[in-house]
Design an enzyme around this catalytic site. Structure first.
Site, mmCIF file in Angstrom:
data_model
loop_
_atom_site.group_PDB
_atom_site.id
_atom_site.type_symbol
_atom_site.label_atom_id
_atom_site.label_comp_id
_atom_site.label_asym_id
_atom_site.label_seq_id
_atom_site.Cartn_x
_atom_site.Cartn_y
_atom_site.Cartn_z
ATOM 1 N N TYR A 149 0.821 -1.201 0.000
ATOM 2 C CA TYR A 149 0.000 0.000 0.000
ATOM 3 C C TYR A 149 0.860 1.257 0.000
ATOM 4 O O TYR A 149 0.651 2.174 -0.803
ATOM 5 C CB TYR A 149 -0.934 -0.002 1.208
ATOM 6 C CG TYR A 149 -1.903 1.157 1.226
ATOM 7 C CD1 TYR A 149 -2.941 1.230 0.309
ATOM 8 C CD2 TYR A 149 -1.783 2.171 2.164
ATOM 9 C CE1 TYR A 149 -3.832 2.293 0.316
ATOM 10 C CE2 TYR A 149 -2.670 3.241 2.189
ATOM 11 C CZ TYR A 149 -3.688 3.298 1.264
ATOM 12 O OH TYR A 149 -4.561 4.349 1.278
ATOM 13 N N LYS A 199 0.963 3.770 -3.292
ATOM 14 C CA LYS A 199 0.590 5.180 -3.204
ATOM 15 C C LYS A 199 1.764 6.092 -3.568
ATOM 16 O O LYS A 199 1.575 7.156 -4.172
ATOM 17 C CB LYS A 199 0.059 5.506 -1.812
ATOM 18 C CG LYS A 199 -1.310 4.893 -1.528
ATOM 19 C CD LYS A 199 -2.348 5.257 -2.588
ATOM 20 C CE LYS A 199 -3.749 4.846 -2.196
ATOM 21 N NZ LYS A 199 -4.737 5.150 -3.266
#
Length: 255
Positions: A160, A164
């Site tokens: 994650y 991002k």
């Protein structure tokens, strides 16, 4: 500041709840023709119902943002129906139910699944809308990343944080590639917001003391709301942000 999207067509991904729903509703309230997509049919229906309750209309479609053919089909439908694509908000993302685990326990499938929705989806949608925005010589692309992309993931999910950060890199690269056509590409990086079932579970996992510490670490001493994120998106999509591109705006209450 007068923010008005009358006559504009907006696509919002991941609009079944949380940020995406708030963003879709905000554009509708400000006059845009809104097309919202997600894989969560019931959540999309609720987004449309909330709009209808206020006398507004949001078109909803079930789309897997990692499926290039489905993405192209939706954008083609939107352009055929309205004649233009003015704003794309790449909000779809998340951790897909994953939790923090030691690096050596992460499978390739888990790693790639998070990249598929958070990075591939943003790339595929930007790729699909670019020809329409180039033809118009105008457009706004706004990606929703996370504080995890600028620092670390609070949940410890390696994919994650990495996805991002990659999305932020994509934002900057596309800003330079598309700028000569009057297309801006910007990024909103939210702090922790209780906006969906995943963040509710995360909040509960901290316990009372952990929750207190998290809030005390925010300058404004409060958690944000989906509307706080939507407000930042409205700015980037507006005429007032016409000379802003390639930027990341942290909407986190101050760190």
């Amino acid at each position: 500041m007068n923010i008005d999207f009358q006559g504009q067509t907006v696509i919002v991904t991941g609009a079944a709840h949380g940020f995406g729903r708030a963003i879709a509703l905000a554009f509708a309230w400000n006059g845009a023709s809104v097309w919202a997509c997600d894989l969560n049919d019931s959540g999309l229906a609720e987004t449309a119902r909330l709009a209808a309750h206020d006398g507004l209309t949001i078109q909803t479609r079930t789309v897997d943002v990692g499926d290039g053919a489905a993405v192209q089909a939706l954008v083609a439908e939107v352009a055929a129906a309205t004649g233009r694509v003015d704003v794309l908000v790449n909000n779809a993302g998340g951790v897909l139910g994953q939790v923090g685990r030691p690096l050596e326990e992460i499978s390739a499938a888990d790693w790639h699944a998070i990249f598929r929705v958070n990075v591939d989806g943003a790339f595929l949608f930007a790729q699909a809308v670019a020809p329409h925005m180039k033809r118009q010589r105008s457009g706004r692309i706004i990606n929703i990343s996370s504080g995890a992309g600028l620092g670390i993931s609070l949940t410890g999910i390696q994919a994650y944080a990495s996805a991002k950060a990659a999305q932020i890199g994509l934002t900057r690269q596309l800003a330079h590639e598309l700028g000569e056509w009057g297309i801006t590409v910007n990024n909103v990086a939210p702090g922790f917001v209780r906006s969906n079932p995943t963040t509710e579970l995360q909040w509960e996992s901290y316990g009372e003391e952990g929750q207190r510490k998290l809030v005390q670490g925010i300058a404004l001493r409060r958690l944000g709301t989906p509307d706080d994120i939507a407000s930042a998106v409205m700015f980037f999509a507006s005429a007032q942000a016409g000379w802003i591109s390639g930027q990341v705006l942290s909407v986190d209450g101050g760190k």
